[in-house]
Scaffold this active site. Sequence first.
Site, PDB file in Angstrom:
ATOM      1  N   GLU A   1       0.837  -1.196   0.000  1.00  0.00           N
ATOM      2  CA  GLU A   1       0.000   0.000   0.000  1.00  0.00           C
ATOM      3  C   GLU A   1       0.872   1.246   0.000  1.00  0.00           C
ATOM      4  O   GLU A   1       1.976   1.248   0.557  1.00  0.00           O
ATOM      5  CB  GLU A   1      -0.921  -0.018   1.231  1.00  0.00           C
ATOM      6  CG  GLU A   1      -1.948  -1.121   1.107  1.00  0.00           C
ATOM      7  CD  GLU A   1      -2.855  -1.272   2.320  1.00  0.00           C
ATOM      8  OE1 GLU A   1      -3.989  -1.725   2.129  1.00  0.00           O
ATOM      9  OE2 GLU A   1      -2.437  -0.943   3.446  1.00  0.00           O
TER      10      GLU A   1
ATOM     11  N   CYS B   1       3.610   8.552   1.017  1.00  0.00           N
ATOM     12  CA  CYS B   1       4.095   7.618   2.029  1.00  0.00           C
ATOM     13  C   CYS B   1       4.208   6.263   1.338  1.00  0.00           C
ATOM     14  O   CYS B   1       3.210   5.698   0.906  1.00  0.00           O
ATOM     15  CB  CYS B   1       3.099   7.581   3.187  1.00  0.00           C
ATOM     16  SG  CYS B   1       3.515   6.352   4.440  1.00  0.00           S
TER      17      CYS B   1
ATOM     18  N   CYS C   1       6.451  -7.073   6.819  1.00  0.00           N
ATOM     19  CA  CYS C   1       7.560  -6.514   7.584  1.00  0.00           C
ATOM     20  C   CYS C   1       8.179  -7.611   8.426  1.00  0.00           C
ATOM     21  O   CYS C   1       7.478  -8.501   8.909  1.00  0.00           O
ATOM     22  CB  CYS C   1       7.061  -5.386   8.497  1.00  0.00           C
ATOM     23  SG  CYS C   1       8.401  -4.459   9.293  1.00  0.00           S
TER      24      CYS C   1
ATOM     25  N   CYS D   1       6.689  -5.168  15.851  1.00  0.00           N
ATOM     26  CA  CYS D   1       6.117  -4.187  16.783  1.00  0.00           C
ATOM     27  C   CYS D   1       4.671  -4.586  17.093  1.00  0.00           C
ATOM     28  O   CYS D   1       3.879  -4.782  16.170  1.00  0.00           O
ATOM     29  CB  CYS D   1       6.145  -2.795  16.167  1.00  0.00           C
ATOM     30  SG  CYS D   1       7.782  -2.327  15.605  1.00  0.00           S
TER      31      CYS D   1
ATOM     32  N   CYS E   1       1.549  -2.449  15.595  1.00  0.00           N
ATOM     33  CA  CYS E   1       1.488  -2.107  14.172  1.00  0.00           C
ATOM     34  C   CYS E   1       0.821  -3.209  13.358  1.00  0.00           C
ATOM     35  O   CYS E   1       1.169  -4.389  13.481  1.00  0.00           O
ATOM     36  CB  CYS E   1       2.902  -1.858  13.644  1.00  0.00           C
ATOM     37  SG  CYS E   1       2.945  -1.444  11.884  1.00  0.00           S
TER      38      CYS E   1
ATOM     39  N   CYS F   1      -0.823   5.844   9.955  1.00  0.00           N
ATOM     40  CA  CYS F   1       0.373   5.145  10.442  1.00  0.00           C
ATOM     41  C   CYS F   1      -0.012   3.846  11.124  1.00  0.00           C
ATOM     42  O   CYS F   1      -0.877   3.828  11.992  1.00  0.00           O
ATOM     43  CB  CYS F   1       1.107   5.955  11.509  1.00  0.00           C
ATOM     44  SG  CYS F   1       1.604   7.550  11.008  1.00  0.00           S
TER      45      CYS F   1
HETATM   46  N1  SAH Z   1       9.588   0.327   9.900  1.00  0.00           N
HETATM   47  C1  SAH Z   1       9.771   1.743   9.801  1.00  0.00           C
HETATM   48  C2  SAH Z   1       8.811   2.356   8.825  1.00  0.00           C
HETATM   49  C3  SAH Z   1       7.349   2.296   9.246  1.00  0.00           C
HETATM   50  S1  SAH Z   1       6.897   3.910   9.631  1.00  0.00           S
HETATM   51  C4  SAH Z   1       9.676   2.368  11.172  1.00  0.00           C
HETATM   52  O1  SAH Z   1       9.365   1.653  12.112  1.00  0.00           O
HETATM   53  O2  SAH Z   1       9.980   3.541  11.323  1.00  0.00           O
HETATM   54  C5  SAH Z   1       5.403   3.756  10.402  1.00  0.00           C
HETATM   55  C6  SAH Z   1       5.356   4.601  11.650  1.00  0.00           C
HETATM   56  O3  SAH Z   1       4.076   4.426  12.250  1.00  0.00           O
HETATM   57  C7  SAH Z   1       6.374   4.177  12.677  1.00  0.00           C
HETATM   58  O4  SAH Z   1       6.840   5.272  13.401  1.00  0.00           O
HETATM   59  C8  SAH Z   1       5.536   3.270  13.572  1.00  0.00           C
HETATM   60  O5  SAH Z   1       6.118   3.118  14.833  1.00  0.00           O
HETATM   61  C9  SAH Z   1       4.237   4.014  13.595  1.00  0.00           C
HETATM   62  N2  SAH Z   1       3.099   3.161  13.943  1.00  0.00           N
HETATM   63  C10 SAH Z   1       2.989   1.834  13.796  1.00  0.00           C
HETATM   64  N3  SAH Z   1       1.780   1.409  14.215  1.00  0.00           N
HETATM   65  C11 SAH Z   1       1.112   2.512  14.636  1.00  0.00           C
HETATM   66  C12 SAH Z   1      -0.193   2.727  15.133  1.00  0.00           C
HETATM   67  N4  SAH Z   1      -1.049   1.729  15.287  1.00  0.00           N
HETATM   68  N5  SAH Z   1      -0.544   4.006  15.431  1.00  0.00           N
HETATM   69  C13 SAH Z   1       0.318   5.034  15.237  1.00  0.00           C
HETATM   70  N6  SAH Z   1       1.551   4.883  14.744  1.00  0.00           N
HETATM   71  C14 SAH Z   1       1.946   3.637  14.458  1.00  0.00           C
END
Ligand code: SAH
Length: 348
Positions: free
Chosen positions: A93, A106, A113, A117, A120, A338
Amino acid sequence: MNEKRDIRALSKEELRTFFKNKGDQAFRGNQVYEWLWQKGVHSFEAMTSLPKATREMLEAEFVINHIKVDVMQRSDDGTIKNAVRLHDGLLVESVLIPTDTRTTACVSSQVGCSLNCSFCATARLKRMRNLLADEIYDQVRVIDEQSRAFFGRPLTNIVFMGMGEPLMNYNNVLKAIDKITSADGLGMSPKRITVSTSGVPKLIKKMADDQVKFKLAVSLHSAIKSVRTSIMPFNEQFPLEELREALQYWYQKTRNRITYEYVVWKGINDQRKDVEALIKFCKFAPSKVNLIEYNPIDDGDFQQVAPEALQLYQQLLEEAGITVTVRHSRGKDIDAACGQLANKGQNK
Ligand code: SAH
């Protein structure tokens, strides 16, 4: 079976050599390169400056792999989410985020991935493969076209904050950025590109050594080891001390401010000691903390903290001389925010 090669894997020089070896003129290579990368055509037939016989010869030897937007969704706030089909049928996406003054793309760097985390949605899809450089480039190109079509202006910024961990696909991400920033490609300034990482210390140092010109964002979420490991389990493998040391190295080499992405969750990282650890962690260099609103992903474990608790973070960080921004997510109604990118409802 005689597998045809993907012509987009060839550099301009390789294309020139290909034509020379065929007894043709090298400049045909430049023409093909331009059709592929500046005009973005998807067929040899469309390369109308080439003789018909040349186009047929190319057709017999090569394919042009390209991405295809399967479904485009538009949010009430203008955000556009694309479900992008790759040549082998997999999906990623990418999102266009418009504001009054900018349009940001974005983009994804991996299918799924490899990190885990727990907050996420992308982490729930296992990592299926890395994206190729041209698949990353294509996402940017498509969003640039959408920006022109829907908002009457070109794309202004790119963030590698879609699916995947960009540093785990280091070479292809850097190759894509080269193409995006080169005059042969989209000619965008690297200062308008941000690579976001969960923090792979060795590769952060490598980026510094490679003298990259784009910006760096780190998804920190906690500067306390036990807390970070509980929500980002790979923190065990890449400890915070090493991350900090790598970031220090990055700053010494690039003099570029570091941005930290940080979500504050109720009962997880909402105490004074959490803010103090964060300040201690990032005060070695000019920093910006981006407090991101949590986007629920059908999981009761995480809850966005109350606004008052967020204010404490903001106040203490500012007192410590750290720039703070609060980011409200966009495109939540279409699961484009995000952490929400998970090919919802589209997995075959
Ligand atoms: N793997 C990379 C790129 C992904 S960026 C990284 O971790 O930076 C996506 C961003 O959204 C990251 O900062 C991640 O921590 C954040 N994120 C992930 N799940 C989220 C959620 N449910 N709500 C808000 N931010 C989230």
